[in-house]
Design an enzyme around this catalytic site. Structure first.
Site, mmCIF file in Angstrom:
data_model
loop_
_atom_site.group_PDB
_atom_site.id
_atom_site.type_symbol
_atom_site.label_atom_id
_atom_site.label_comp_id
_atom_site.label_asym_id
_atom_site.label_seq_id
_atom_site.Cartn_x
_atom_site.Cartn_y
_atom_site.Cartn_z
ATOM 1 N NE ARG A 193 -16.482 -2.188 -3.551
ATOM 2 C CZ ARG A 193 -15.632 -2.038 -4.536
ATOM 3 N NH1 ARG A 193 -15.448 -3.031 -5.382
ATOM 4 N NH2 ARG A 193 -14.978 -0.925 -4.697
ATOM 5 C CB VAL A 242 -2.447 0.010 0.608
ATOM 6 C CG1 VAL A 242 -3.033 0.134 1.995
ATOM 7 C CG2 VAL A 242 -3.579 -0.056 -0.399
ATOM 8 N NE ARG A 263 -2.811 5.995 6.173
ATOM 9 C CZ ARG A 263 -2.355 4.748 6.020
ATOM 10 N NH1 ARG A 263 -2.621 3.829 6.928
ATOM 11 N NH2 ARG A 263 -1.616 4.424 4.975
ATOM 12 C CG HIS A 300 0.370 2.923 11.403
ATOM 13 N ND1 HIS A 300 0.052 4.137 10.837
ATOM 14 C CD2 HIS A 300 0.066 1.992 10.449
ATOM 15 C CE1 HIS A 300 -0.414 3.949 9.610
ATOM 16 N NE2 HIS A 300 -0.414 2.650 9.357
ATOM 17 C CB ILE A 301 2.046 -2.912 14.166
ATOM 18 C CG1 ILE A 301 0.898 -3.212 15.159
ATOM 19 C CG2 ILE A 301 3.179 -2.166 14.856
ATOM 20 C CD1 ILE A 301 1.253 -4.245 16.210
ATOM 21 N N GLY A 304 -13.445 -2.519 1.074
ATOM 22 C CA GLY A 304 -12.528 -2.762 -0.045
ATOM 23 C C GLY A 304 -11.756 -4.040 0.231
ATOM 24 N NE ARG A 359 -16.384 6.583 -2.192
ATOM 25 C CZ ARG A 359 -15.222 6.995 -2.669
ATOM 26 N NH1 ARG A 359 -15.026 8.267 -2.900
ATOM 27 N NH2 ARG A 359 -14.245 6.143 -2.916
ATOM 28 C CD GLU A 411 -0.240 6.774 12.989
ATOM 29 O OE1 GLU A 411 0.682 6.456 12.217
ATOM 30 O OE2 GLU A 411 -1.379 6.299 12.914
ATOM 31 C CB SER A 416 1.185 -3.798 6.612
ATOM 32 O OG SER A 416 2.155 -2.776 6.837
HETATM 33 P P1 NAP Z 1 -9.453 -0.168 -0.818
HETATM 34 O O1 NAP Z 1 -9.553 -1.548 -1.348
HETATM 35 O O2 NAP Z 1 -9.241 0.976 -1.752
HETATM 36 O O3 NAP Z 1 -10.744 0.109 0.082
HETATM 37 C C1 NAP Z 1 -11.065 1.374 0.554
HETATM 38 C C2 NAP Z 1 -12.500 1.360 0.996
HETATM 39 O O4 NAP Z 1 -12.800 2.651 1.519
HETATM 40 C C3 NAP Z 1 -13.495 1.080 -0.121
HETATM 41 O O5 NAP Z 1 -14.433 0.159 0.319
HETATM 42 C C4 NAP Z 1 -14.131 2.433 -0.339
HETATM 43 O O6 NAP Z 1 -15.466 2.346 -0.770
HETATM 44 C C5 NAP Z 1 -14.093 2.973 1.074
HETATM 45 N N1 NAP Z 1 -14.398 4.404 1.047
HETATM 46 C C6 NAP Z 1 -13.696 5.391 0.468
HETATM 47 N N2 NAP Z 1 -14.342 6.558 0.639
HETATM 48 C C7 NAP Z 1 -15.472 6.287 1.332
HETATM 49 C C8 NAP Z 1 -16.548 7.059 1.816
HETATM 50 N N3 NAP Z 1 -16.599 8.368 1.592
HETATM 51 N N4 NAP Z 1 -17.524 6.441 2.495
HETATM 52 C C9 NAP Z 1 -17.496 5.114 2.696
HETATM 53 N N5 NAP Z 1 -16.495 4.317 2.266
HETATM 54 C C10 NAP Z 1 -15.503 4.898 1.593
HETATM 55 O O7 NAP Z 1 -8.258 -0.044 0.241
HETATM 56 P P2 NAP Z 1 -7.696 -1.173 1.233
HETATM 57 O O8 NAP Z 1 -6.562 -1.860 0.614
HETATM 58 O O9 NAP Z 1 -8.834 -1.962 1.764
HETATM 59 O O10 NAP Z 1 -7.097 -0.220 2.389
HETATM 60 C C11 NAP Z 1 -7.967 0.619 3.128
HETATM 61 C C12 NAP Z 1 -7.170 1.588 3.979
HETATM 62 O O11 NAP Z 1 -6.581 0.875 5.065
HETATM 63 C C13 NAP Z 1 -5.977 2.221 3.260
HETATM 64 O O12 NAP Z 1 -6.366 3.362 2.539
HETATM 65 C C14 NAP Z 1 -5.050 2.563 4.404
HETATM 66 O O13 NAP Z 1 -5.256 3.898 4.811
HETATM 67 C C15 NAP Z 1 -5.472 1.636 5.537
HETATM 68 N N6 NAP Z 1 -4.402 0.687 5.908
HETATM 69 C C16 NAP Z 1 -3.907 0.720 7.178
HETATM 70 C C17 NAP Z 1 -2.914 -0.172 7.536
HETATM 71 C C18 NAP Z 1 -2.341 -0.166 8.926
HETATM 72 O O14 NAP Z 1 -1.158 -0.431 9.067
HETATM 73 N N7 NAP Z 1 -3.128 0.083 9.942
HETATM 74 C C19 NAP Z 1 -2.413 -1.098 6.615
HETATM 75 C C20 NAP Z 1 -2.958 -1.091 5.347
HETATM 76 C C21 NAP Z 1 -3.954 -0.204 4.996
HETATM 77 P P3 NAP Z 1 -15.876 2.623 -2.290
HETATM 78 O O15 NAP Z 1 -15.591 1.336 -2.982
HETATM 79 O O16 NAP Z 1 -17.294 2.943 -2.213
HETATM 80 O O17 NAP Z 1 -15.010 3.749 -2.784
#
Ligand code: NAP
Length: 344
Positions: free
Chosen positions: A205, A100, A262, A310-311, A179, A202, A291, A313
């Site tokens: 919600r 994602v 991340r 980093h697991i 998100g 930002r 990583e 998903s």
């Molecule tokens: P998403 O629905 O796009 O949500 C991202 C969130 O980040 C939104 O709430 C967004 O807020 C917020 N954000 C972005 N810029 C910001 C800022 N400057 N200040 C405050 N909040 C900010 O994405 P998601 O599907 O939830 O995934 C989120 C992240 O999780 C991914 O980008 C990925 O890097 C990570 N992830 C990690 C794993 C893992 O294996 N550990 C697995 C999946 C995902 P706004 O709505 O205000 O823009």
């Protein structure tokens, strides 16, 4: 005579070779071990080649293999920048990442060249929220630290205050990012009866927040008031190392910091110092910089941290579907159709 020889030769080729010759679109897949269901989808209509090892493809090999391809199936381990796009050539139509997050892809450069980019949101939301809860509970209830005592003889008897952690009930939990994943983490936190769930983003919600009675707060308020901070935002230039020395200094000394977003959102040296000096209580990280984390990294010497590789998903059905969505995004782009999920 010559054409007769050619047609005899073609007849002698195996069916699969003839099929491969007739497939006009070419796809390079940077990992051989993505679930085969995605690769099978691609092989039905494309000529697919993959990197041979279950490790990230070396840079030179990627640059060599991507040349002339119509599509690239990649993962978050592959840095896709102008060098890769140049090496691929102007026929490259799309890049599809099995993740994602897409901060490893130079989106502006892709846009400039009209290259479409697919990704895999939604499908991994539940798995990642679940893992975040697991990491949170392992960290606040000190599961790994306690379990180690069973094996190393540290368990002498039941003891009133031994291996106590900080429960979630009646605490204030801040979600940095609200998100898809942040909202699902929030929903899973409610049964633990925190006094307040807060979120920092930002954009407001309100509708989603109302479902779990979450309160939107400023970044500063989240830092100074939370007993737990869970990072679930996207990595962007704005969020890069936003959790720095100054942020850790503002946190409560009992604060437990969880990051499943991340590694790049954290100044890792500052986090290490905050944990070492007990400036904050503990941390649970599924993501780090770099990583994998080198075995001599200072974080590995700390007791008050839980580290995972980093697991987020990594649930079987999720990873299978991620492979298929990544493939379907490519197939859609190659036939000029709407992708299931395309970076805007
Ligand atoms: P998403 O629905 O796009 O949500 C991202 C969130 O980040 C939104 O709430 C967004 O807020 C917020 N954000 C972005 N810029 C910001 C800022 N400057 N200040 C405050 N909040 C900010 O994405 P998601 O599907 O939830 O995934 C989120 C992240 O999780 C991914 O980008 C990925 O890097 C990570 N992830 C990690 C794993 C893992 O294996 N550990 C697995 C999946 C995902 P706004 O709505 O205000 O823009």
């Amino acid at each position: 005579m010559r054409s007769r020889l050619i047609s005899q030769f073609v007849r002698r080729l195996s069916t699969s070779t003839r099929l491969a010759m007739s497939l006009s679109k070419t796809v390079y897949v940077t990992r051989p071990d993505v679930d085969s269901s995605g690769l099978e989808l691609l092989r039905k209509s494309c000529n697919v080649s993959t990197w041979s090892q279950p490790l990230p493809v070396p840079r030179e090999e990627l640059l060599r293999q991507v040349a002339g391809k119509d599509a690239l199936f990649c993962t978050l381990s592959d840095k896709i920048n102008a060098d890769v796009l140049n090496a691929a050539g102007p026929q490259l139509k799309c890049i599809s990442t099995m993740s994602v997050g897409y901060e490893h892809i130079d989106i502006d450069e892709c846009k400039k060249r009209g290259i479409r980019v697919g990704f895999t949101p939604d499908v991994l939301t539940d798995a990642t929220a679940e893992l975040t809860l697991a990491l949170l509970l392992a960290t606040n209830r000190r599961l790994f630290e306690a379990s180690k005592q069973v094996y190393n003889g540290g368990w002498k008897s039941w003891a009133p205050m031994w291996m106590c952690g900080q429960g979630l009930k009646n605490t204030r939990i801040g979600l940095y990012g609200f998100g898809r994943i942040g909202q699902e983490i929030g929903a899973r936190l409610v049964p633990f009866k925190p006094s307040q769930i807060t979120y920092t983003t930002r954009s407001e919600r309100a509708t989603e927040a109302a479902k779990i009675n979450a309160l939107r707060v400023s970044f500063d308020e989240m830092l100074t008031e939370s007993d737990f901070i869970i990072v679930c935002c996207a990595l962007t230039p704005e969020t890069k190392e936003i959790f720095n020395e100054s942020a850790f200094k503002k946190m409560k000394s009992n604060c437990i910091f969880i990051n499943t977003a991340r590694g790049g959102v954290v100044d890792q040296q500052a986090l290490c110092d905050a944990l070492k000096t007990k400036r904050i209580q503990a941390a649970g990280l599924d993501v780090t910089t770099p990583e994998p984390l080198p075995l001599n990294d200072a974080l590995l010497e700390l007791e008050n941290i839980v580290l995972l590789p980093h697991i987020g998903s990594a649930d079987i059905e999720t990873r299978k579907e991620m492979s298929r969505i990544t493939a379907r995004n490519i197939l859609a782009a190659l036939s000029d159709k709407k992708m299931e999920a395309e970076v805007a």
